[in-house]
Motif scaffolding. Structure first.
Motif, PDB file in Angstrom:
ATOM      1  N   GLN A  22      -1.237  -0.785  -4.097  1.00  0.00           N
ATOM      2  CA  GLN A  22      -2.507  -0.066  -3.960  1.00  0.00           C
ATOM      3  C   GLN A  22      -2.175   1.390  -3.635  1.00  0.00           C
ATOM      4  O   GLN A  22      -1.683   1.697  -2.561  1.00  0.00           O
ATOM      5  CB  GLN A  22      -3.338  -0.680  -2.830  1.00  0.00           C
ATOM      6  N   THR A  49      -6.669   1.222   4.943  1.00  0.00           N
ATOM      7  CA  THR A  49      -6.458   0.051   4.093  1.00  0.00           C
ATOM      8  C   THR A  49      -5.641  -1.011   4.823  1.00  0.00           C
ATOM      9  O   THR A  49      -5.981  -2.196   4.813  1.00  0.00           O
ATOM     10  CB  THR A  49      -5.751   0.451   2.785  1.00  0.00           C
ATOM     11  N   GLN A  58      -2.938   5.135  -2.633  1.00  0.00           N
ATOM     12  CA  GLN A  58      -3.965   5.821  -1.854  1.00  0.00           C
ATOM     13  C   GLN A  58      -3.715   7.329  -1.829  1.00  0.00           C
ATOM     14  O   GLN A  58      -2.571   7.787  -1.890  1.00  0.00           O
ATOM     15  CB  GLN A  58      -3.998   5.274  -0.426  1.00  0.00           C
ATOM     16  N   VAL A 112       0.861  -1.183   0.000  1.00  0.00           N
ATOM     17  CA  VAL A 112       0.000   0.000   0.000  1.00  0.00           C
ATOM     18  C   VAL A 112       0.897   1.232   0.000  1.00  0.00           C
ATOM     19  O   VAL A 112       1.806   1.350   0.828  1.00  0.00           O
ATOM     20  CB  VAL A 112      -0.931   0.020   1.228  1.00  0.00           C
TER      21      VAL A 112
END
Length: 278
Positions: free
Chosen positions: A176, A187, A178, A149
């Motif tokens: 991912q 998350t 963000q 992330v």
């Protein structure tokens, strides 16, 4: 870190207040990392200055720089220094960016509390975020894929991480991305396999576990003494020397009261002070 400390001591000199005032609404835009400081500082500032209305909009350091350049904010929040290209764009439009160091931060890797990993080296973090290490068992964790992330590319936090951890290599394609520190924290708290990174203020969350880096924990003390390896300055940028209500707000943040607010939201003040109670 020594360079940042030197810059901060210069910044602490009291800014001159001009007679010119900003409009009733003073918009402050930029970094989500700086946002917790500004929200609490602005609340205290407006309680003392009832004729001044300050609004805060946080969507990333890059957006803060753009807003300063296009004149839609007199004060940009940034978790990185302005780029040479941004400074050139600003000067081409008659804007003269002035950097003001208001606090320090340390970027802290975070995992789900159930993850047994407690420490990672800078080399391991780089390999995780570039996709060279993809299983937790390779860094001392339980077997299973690592869910990476990251902040998105408009973020000053991403840029600092990219430069100081990834050494400007490309982030893992399946990461991912963000838009804010809060989104990264949320998350990671919901994915047992995830790893992310956030500013120090966002680690105070029961749904997260902070991971030490090279055996050193992210903290106020370790940031000030220079032992934590991923530390940085947090900034405000104004168009030239702040004046009027802008200068009043900046001076408030740099005051003892303002710096206690920095400490109260779990960031690092410009010098060691007793942490204010939350």
């Amino acid at each position: 870190m020594k360079r940042l400390l030197s810059a901060a001591l210069t910044t602490l000199a009291v800014l001159g207040l001009a007679a010119v005032s900003f409009a009733a609404d003073l918009p402050v835009k930029g970094s989500t990392t700086v946002q917790p400081i500004m929200q609490k500082a602005v609340e205290a500032f407006m309680a003392k200055n009832k004729d001044v209305s300050v609004s805060i909009s946080a969507s990333g350091s890059g957006d803060g720089a753009k807003a300063l350049i296009d004149g839609s904010t007199p004060l940009a929040m940034m978790s990185r220094e302005m780029k040479d290209s941004e400074i050139k764009q600003a000067k081409d439009k008659g804007v003269n960016p002035k950097q003001i160091v208001i606090a320090y931060d340390c970027l802290t890797p975070i995992v789900h509390p159930s993850n047994p990993v407690k420490n990672l080296t800078l080399a391991q973090l780089k390999d995780i975020y570039t996709g060279k290490i993809t299983d937790w068992k390779d860094v001392g964790g339980s077997p299973g894929p690592i869910s990476v992330v990251s902040r998105d590319s408009s973020s000053g936090t991403f840029e600092y991480w990219n430069e100081h951890v990834l050494k400007k290599e490309r982030v893992f394609a399946r990461a991912q991305m963000q838009a804010s520190n809060g989104a990264v924290a949320q998350t990671v708290s919901k994915q047992k396999s995830a790893i992310g990174y956030v500013g120090l203020a966002y680690t105070d969350n029961k749904g997260l576990k902070a991971v030490t880096v090279e055996g050193v924990g992210g903290s106020v003390e370790n940031t000030l003494n220079g032992t934590y390896p991923i530390s940085r300055g947090l900034y405000l940028y104004s168009n030239g020397e702040p004046s009027g209500d802008v200068a009043k707000l900046v001076n408030f943040i740099l005051s003892d009261e303002g710096q206690k607010i920095v400490a109260s939201v779990d960031y690092v003040p410009l010098k060691a002070i007793k942490k204010a109670k939350k």
